[in-house]
Design an enzyme around this catalytic site. Structure first.
Site, short mmCIF file in Angstrom:
data_model
loop_
_atom_site.label_atom_id
_atom_site.label_comp_id
_atom_site.label_asym_id
_atom_site.label_seq_id
_atom_site.Cartn_x
_atom_site.Cartn_y
_atom_site.Cartn_z
CB ILE A 294 -0.95 -0.01 1.22
CG1 ILE A 294 -2.06 -1.03 1.01
CG2 ILE A 294 -1.56 1.37 1.44
CD1 ILE A 294 -3.03 -0.69 -0.09
CB SER A 346 11.95 1.98 13.60
OG SER A 346 10.82 1.56 14.35
CB ALA A 368 1.17 2.63 4.72
CE LYS A 372 -0.07 -2.72 6.09
NZ LYS A 372 1.36 -2.42 5.99
CB SER A 411 -7.23 0.94 9.92
OG SER A 411 -7.46 0.02 10.97
CE LYS A 414 -6.45 -10.29 7.84
NZ LYS A 414 -6.90 -9.63 6.59
CE LYS A 426 -3.23 -1.30 10.97
NZ LYS A 426 -2.19 -0.28 10.60
CB THR A 477 -6.78 -21.99 5.79
OG1 THR A 477 -7.69 -20.95 5.44
CG2 THR A 477 -5.35 -21.50 5.59
#
Length: 652
Positions: A294, A346, A368, A372, A411, A414, A426, A477
């Site tokens: 992103i 950072s 961003a 994640k 965001s 999730k 988040k 899954t």
């Protein structure tokens, strides 16, 4: 024998080939002159008369020099075209004219009609030999090529046909087109069939690939066409889109596989330029996580809105280098004058971030940077909290301290009723932004929440592509797992526009369309690759099939993974001026309520107390409700060792 001779001939050095052309052309021109004389005189009696040959002995070397000077001998025989014929005709016109002039000037025994007959014969022999060789080459190559049908008989289809003829991979057999006015015509020697005849063409002509030549079609039109072609169990490929062709980033001949994005993506809504410009044009902008999926797309779109400066803030050196080089290419290619600042660091380092914000006088931040990947954060809980929660906290404090005007948090869906640590962190990051929005008014905080983006590093789509290339199986899954998907460019564009609508503390939600079952996605990707798939249930061995090309198998839900995702905590979403951007009113805390919780969370991270971290995340208004036990790798290993020491094995 002939095949071997042909192969050796085309593998010769260029200089030898040129010499052979001179010798053969000289012989063909001589034969053409002799036959022209014989046709005119009805005999070969002239052959013993030196006067009949004198003019031609002058013309022959001049003609061969003309071939060389005009570039006829430089034409590659296997790719010879009509342009080479024009060069040949020009050279032979000179040759015939010279023959006529010499004959008239010296009164030689050459009838006046012979130069014209010679011109025709030489054109047919010299040009004909080359086209015969080209035809032999094409037939040889045709046997080695994949047989394809071109879908779309317009200008792009015709250009694609020319490109395929020059290439070594594909052999066209026909066109198909939806337009009745084109059907039945012949383009470049190939008939245009209706799309209803495609199945029969595939079976009768052993077609391996259908090539789409419809670059100007909308995404909805492409989706409709591909939906029909999918059922044919034939590989589908396409030429680049119209935007790439017009910009020069790609050519018609650059064939690629049809991307699943062509089926899941929607036609974008035209952006509102007012919103795209509001936080960017003429301002300094910082993107954290600039090298991510992103973040990098945000950078591309921000750059084209002409900010005064774009600060790329990234912790990964390789990711920063990659996006910086790409943006430099865009600057050169599109002649954009924007200062680029690639900064390593950072977001947890508040002093480093604040120094950058002050140095470049940043007015807008798109945050961003985050961990994640759900399973990865489940295995590294404390680091996930530090980066996602306290990284956001440090960046937000730096933004307020440096007087940044707008702070937009990227965001995720999730964060809604999370069952995993990543989602909970988040949601905590959203709470931090909401608290600062209440606490002060100098920096305008907002959050934009959306689901999965197609093709991101953590997306299932690149995984399925790798598994298809490896021959399978495709691993899913759970049979019922679903996800929302959105194209990365659309998501980035909507993030920019949503941020421009903010009034402070807003939670924006992007309209993601309809959720997609992952097993359906796997089946479609297999079909697009021309493979027949079968879904294999481990509990039922009889579901295996020898008739399939690739298997789809089920593993199990990974730690923290949900069967489905949501975008809203409540049911109070309101519309905005943009049809794909909603706004939600979510639970928030004042800074005085949130600060003590963050202090305890920071202490728990420092102590690597994973159970306490999880308990604190549950106590906050995040909705965090884990479905699995703690999966942190270091904590599990430490706990296992402690249990082993506390309960030593009994020695009998």
């Amino acid at each position: 024998m002939l095949e071997t001779l042909y192969s050796r001939l085309f593998r010769l050095d260029r200089h030898y080939k040129h010499l052979i052309q001179i010798v053969v052309d000289g012989a063909l021109l001589t034969v053409s002159f002799a036959v022209a004389m014989a046709l005119r005189l009805d005999s070969f009696d002239f052959a013993s008369d030196l006067g009949s040959w004198l003019a031609f002995l002058v013309v022959l070397p001049v003609t061969l020099v003309a071939f060389a000077k005009l570039g006829f001998h430089r034409a590659v025989i296997r790719y010879i075209s009509s342009n080479a014929l024009r060069l040949l005709l020009a050279s032979l016109l000179l040759s015939a004219a010279l023959l006529f002039v010499i004959n008239q000037a010296f009164g030689l025994f050459v009838p006046r009609s012979v130069p014209f007959i010679y011109l025709l014969l030489a054109f047919l022999t010299v040009g004909g030999v080359r086209f015969v060789l080209r035809s032999i080459h094409r037939r040889r190559q045709y046997r080695l090529k994949k047989r394809v049908v071109i879908y779309g008989a317009g200008a792009s289809g015709s250009q694609l046909l020319v490109a395929l003829r020059q290439g070594t991979e594909y052999a066209p057999v026909a066109f198909v087109d939806d337009a009745p006015t084109i059907q039945g015509r012949v383009i470049g020697g190939y008939e245009v069939y209706p799309t209803s005849a495609l199945q029969e063409l595939i079976e009768n002509e052993q077609v391996e690939v259908v090539l789409l030549a419809i670059p100007s079609a909308t995404r909805a039109q492409r989706k409709s066409i591909i939906d029909r072609l999918e059922k044919l169990n034939t590989r589908i490929q396409t030429i680049p889109g119209i935007a790439d062709l017009v910009s020069g980033r790609a050519t018609v001949g650059q064939v690629r596989d049809v991307a699943i994005e062509d089926l899941l993506g929607r036609d974008p809504v035209a952006p509102e330029h007012r919103l795209m410009d509001a936080n960017i044009r003429g301002k300094a902008v910082l993107v954290s996580g600039a090298g991510g999926s992103i973040g990098s797309e945000l950078c591309r779109q921000i750059l084209r809105q002409r900010p005064s400066a774009l600060v790329l803030f990234e912790i990964s050196e390789f990711a920063l280098y990659t996006i910086h080089q790409e943006l430099l290419d865009i600057l050169r290619r599109e002649r954009i004058d924007v200062e680029l600042a690639p900064l390593l660091g950072s977001v947890q380092d508040q002093s480093r971030v604040e120094a950058a914000l002050r140095r470049y006088n940043v007015a807008t931040i798109y945050h961003a940077a985050a961990y994640k990947h759900v399973p990865m954060v489940e295995h590294n809980v404390a680091e996930g909290v530090r980066n996602n929660v306290f990284g956001t906290l440090a960046l937000a404090r730096a933004a307020i301290g440096a007087g940044v005007g707008a702070f937009i948090l990227v965001s995720t869906d999730k964060a809604v009723r999370p069952t995993n640590v990543m989602g909970a962190t988040k949601r905590m990051a959203e709470l931090v932004c909401q608290a600062f929005a209440r606490e002060q008014s100098g920096t305008l905080f907002s959050m934009v929440r959306f689901g999965n983006v197609l093709g991101s590093s953590g997306s299932v789509i690149p995984l399925f592509r790798r598994q298809i290339e490896a021959g399978g199986p495709l691993t899913v899954t759970h049979r019922e797992i679903t996800r929302y998907f959105m194209l990365i460019p659309e998501a980035a564009q909507l993030v920019i526009q949503a941020g421009a609508m903010a009034r402070g503390g807003d939670v924006f939600v992007l309209d993601m369309g309809e959720p997609v079952r992952i097993v359906d996605l796997a089946e479609r990707m297999a079909r697009l690759s021309g493979l027949k798939s079968v879904v294999v249930d481990p509990a039922r061995p009889e579901t295996k099939s020898d008739d399939s090309d690739i298997e789809i198998t089920f593993s199990q839900l990974r730690p923290g993974e949900k069967l489905y995702e949501e975008l809203l905590i409540g049911e109070n979403a309101a519309t905005t001026s943009h049809p794909r951007i909603l706004t939600a009113t979510e639970v928030a805390l004042d800074w005085s309520e949130l600060a003590p919780l963050l202090d305890r969370l920071l202490e728990a991270c420092a102590a690597q107390s994973i159970p306490e971290i999880c308990a604190l995340l549950r106590s906050a208004p995040t909705g965090y409700s884990p479905t699995d036990g703690i999966a942190d790798l270091v904590w599990k290993e430490t706990r296992a060792r402690v249990n082993k020491m506390s309960n030593p094995p009994q020695i009998l």
